[in-house]
Structures are given as structure tokens and as C-alpha cells.
Design a protein around this motif. Sequence first.
Motif, PDB file in Angstrom:
ATOM      1  N   ASP A 167       9.270  -1.313 -14.989  1.00 45.50           N
ATOM      2  CA  ASP A 167       8.853  -0.885 -16.150  1.00 45.50           C
ATOM      3  C   ASP A 167       7.400  -1.092 -16.185  1.00 45.50           C
ATOM      4  OD1 ASP A 167      11.408  -0.614 -17.035  1.00 45.50           O
ATOM      5  OD2 ASP A 167      11.641  -2.383 -18.342  1.00 45.50           O
ATOM      6  N   ASP A 168       6.678  -1.749 -15.474  1.00 42.00           N
ATOM      7  CA  ASP A 168       5.377  -1.792 -15.213  1.00 42.00           C
ATOM      8  C   ASP A 168       4.593  -0.729 -14.756  1.00 42.00           C
ATOM      9  OD1 ASP A 168       5.419  -4.677 -16.237  1.00 42.00           O
ATOM     10  OD2 ASP A 168       5.359  -5.511 -14.191  1.00 42.00           O
TER      11      ASP A 168
ATOM     12  N   HIS B  26      -0.319   7.667  -3.751  1.00 40.09           N
ATOM     13  CA  HIS B  26      -1.409   7.067  -2.945  1.00 40.09           C
ATOM     14  C   HIS B  26      -1.310   5.895  -2.632  1.00 40.09           C
ATOM     15  CE1 HIS B  26      -5.464   5.841  -2.579  1.00 40.09           C
ATOM     16  NE2 HIS B  26      -5.840   7.143  -2.365  1.00 40.09           N
ATOM     17  N   ALA B  27      -1.017   4.908  -3.518  1.00 37.32           N
ATOM     18  CA  ALA B  27      -0.513   3.611  -3.353  1.00 37.32           C
ATOM     19  C   ALA B  27       0.453   3.286  -2.186  1.00 37.32           C
ATOM     20  CB  ALA B  27       0.180   2.822  -4.522  1.00 37.32           C
ATOM     21  N   VAL B  28       1.569   4.089  -2.292  1.00 33.46           N
ATOM     22  CA  VAL B  28       2.535   3.906  -0.878  1.00 33.46           C
ATOM     23  C   VAL B  28       1.896   4.457   0.383  1.00 33.46           C
ATOM     24  CG1 VAL B  28       4.744   4.745  -0.170  1.00 33.46           C
ATOM     25  CG2 VAL B  28       4.461   3.958  -2.515  1.00 33.46           C
TER      26      VAL B  28
ATOM     27  N   PRO C  71       3.115  -4.843   0.397  1.00 32.07           N
ATOM     28  CA  PRO C  71       2.480  -5.133  -1.241  1.00 32.07           C
ATOM     29  C   PRO C  71       2.930  -3.987  -2.152  1.00 32.07           C
ATOM     30  CG  PRO C  71       0.742  -4.167   0.358  1.00 32.07           C
ATOM     31  CD  PRO C  71       1.790  -4.107   1.386  1.00 32.07           C
ATOM     32  N   VAL C  72       3.315  -2.962  -1.822  1.00 28.58           N
ATOM     33  CA  VAL C  72       3.565  -2.006  -2.825  1.00 28.58           C
ATOM     34  C   VAL C  72       5.100  -1.722  -2.929  1.00 28.58           C
ATOM     35  CG1 VAL C  72       1.307  -0.981  -2.911  1.00 28.58           C
ATOM     36  CG2 VAL C  72       2.989   0.158  -1.313  1.00 28.58           C
ATOM     37  N   GLN C  73       6.073  -2.589  -2.769  1.00 26.44           N
ATOM     38  CA  GLN C  73       7.390  -2.408  -2.738  1.00 26.44           C
ATOM     39  C   GLN C  73       7.780  -1.738  -3.868  1.00 26.44           C
ATOM     40  OE1 GLN C  73       9.504  -5.934  -2.030  1.00 26.44           O
ATOM     41  NE2 GLN C  73       8.642  -6.260  -0.114  1.00 26.44           N
ATOM     42  N   ARG C  74       7.271  -2.225  -5.218  1.00 25.29           N
ATOM     43  CA  ARG C  74       7.851  -1.765  -6.679  1.00 25.29           C
ATOM     44  C   ARG C  74       7.468  -0.357  -6.848  1.00 25.29           C
ATOM     45  NH1 ARG C  74      11.259  -4.893  -5.439  1.00 25.29           N
ATOM     46  NH2 ARG C  74      11.799  -6.683  -6.442  1.00 25.29           N
ATOM     47  N   GLU C  75       6.206  -0.055  -6.291  1.00 23.45           N
ATOM     48  CA  GLU C  75       5.529   1.412  -6.620  1.00 23.45           C
ATOM     49  C   GLU C  75       6.530   2.546  -5.663  1.00 23.45           C
ATOM     50  OE1 GLU C  75       3.741  -1.491  -5.922  1.00 23.45           O
ATOM     51  OE2 GLU C  75       1.842  -1.477  -6.897  1.00 23.45           O
ATOM     52  N   CYS C  76       6.708   1.805  -4.322  1.00 22.03           N
ATOM     53  CA  CYS C  76       7.824   2.542  -3.655  1.00 22.03           C
ATOM     54  C   CYS C  76       9.078   3.026  -4.107  1.00 22.03           C
ATOM     55  CB  CYS C  76       7.822   2.006  -2.157  1.00 22.03           C
ATOM     56  SG  CYS C  76       8.735   2.857  -1.205  1.00 22.03           S
ATOM     57  N   LEU C  77       9.634   2.033  -4.759  1.00 20.46           N
ATOM     58  CA  LEU C  77      10.962   2.432  -5.582  1.00 20.46           C
ATOM     59  C   LEU C  77      10.494   3.411  -6.641  1.00 20.46           C
ATOM     60  CD1 LEU C  77      12.726  -1.193  -5.407  1.00 20.46           C
ATOM     61  CD2 LEU C  77      13.444   0.804  -4.249  1.00 20.46           C
TER      62      LEU C  77
ATOM     63  N   VAL D  81      14.660   5.712   4.322  1.00 18.79           N
ATOM     64  CA  VAL D  81      14.615   4.246   4.050  1.00 18.79           C
ATOM     65  C   VAL D  81      13.509   4.031   3.187  1.00 18.79           C
ATOM     66  CG1 VAL D  81      13.817   2.072   5.115  1.00 18.79           C
ATOM     67  CG2 VAL D  81      15.560   3.527   6.268  1.00 18.79           C
ATOM     68  N   TRP D  82      13.775   3.476   2.123  1.00 28.85           N
ATOM     69  CA  TRP D  82      12.658   3.198   0.862  1.00 28.85           C
ATOM     70  C   TRP D  82      12.948   2.042   0.660  1.00 28.85           C
ATOM     71  CZ3 TRP D  82       9.601   7.170  -1.520  1.00 28.85           C
ATOM     72  CH2 TRP D  82       9.619   8.546  -1.126  1.00 28.85           C
TER      73      TRP D  82
END
Length: 115
Positions: free
Chosen positions: A14-15, A26-28, A65-71, A85-86
Motif C-alpha cells: 500500500d505504501d 527506475h528503483a528496480v 533493498p527494493v523487494q516491495r517496489e519490485c513486487l 523470477v520477481w
Amino acid sequence: MNDQHFADVAAELDDYAAVSEDALEHAVRYQGACGWLATSGGTPEWTGDDGADRELAAPICAGCPVQRECLEWEFRTHGYAIGSVWGPLSAAGRRAVYLHWRDRRDDAGRAGGRS
């Protein structure tokens, strides 16, 4: 992992609901462990087998460091049709999180539309 774990992961996403797809990408690409490996030449030799590739990816994803951004980015771009694989979860785990994620976004949309 149980269903509550998947629901908790979806709640963490949700964040990122208001973050643009471009910013997530970009983050990923630039902060993700997999992106760093791809640019440094340290990418494992993927087999094309989800189970084997998951084993290769697990230690890479574990410290990312960007697991949630990736999902979040994956869910927006691929939906339930998860491939490759994500993130730090198996394909079945990502699908379970996706169902909770979709329900949370649907509920937020309905709540936002109320007067």
C-alpha cells in the motif's frame, strides 16, 4: 508461509500505491540487486526452469533493498500472469500476494469513490 503472511505483504505494498510505474521501474533497475548484477556481468545463467531459476535468484532477492517496489511493479505490469523470477517469493507466493493486493486496491477504489 501462510495466507496471513501473504496478506501482510500485500498491505506493505500500500505504501507504493501512489508511486508511478516509471519510478518503480527506475528503483528496480537502478537499485535492485538483479539490476546491479546484470550491469556488472554477474548474472547467473538462467535455465528457464522456474524452480531452478528460483534457487538461483533466492540469494540475490534476499538482500535486495527494493523487494516491495519490485513486487508492486510486477503486479502492475503482469497482474496474475506472473512469469520469470520477481521479488523474494515463489510464483505461487506471488500469486497469493497478488490476490490480496488486488482486493486491497479494489477496496481502496470503492472507498475513494464514496461521498
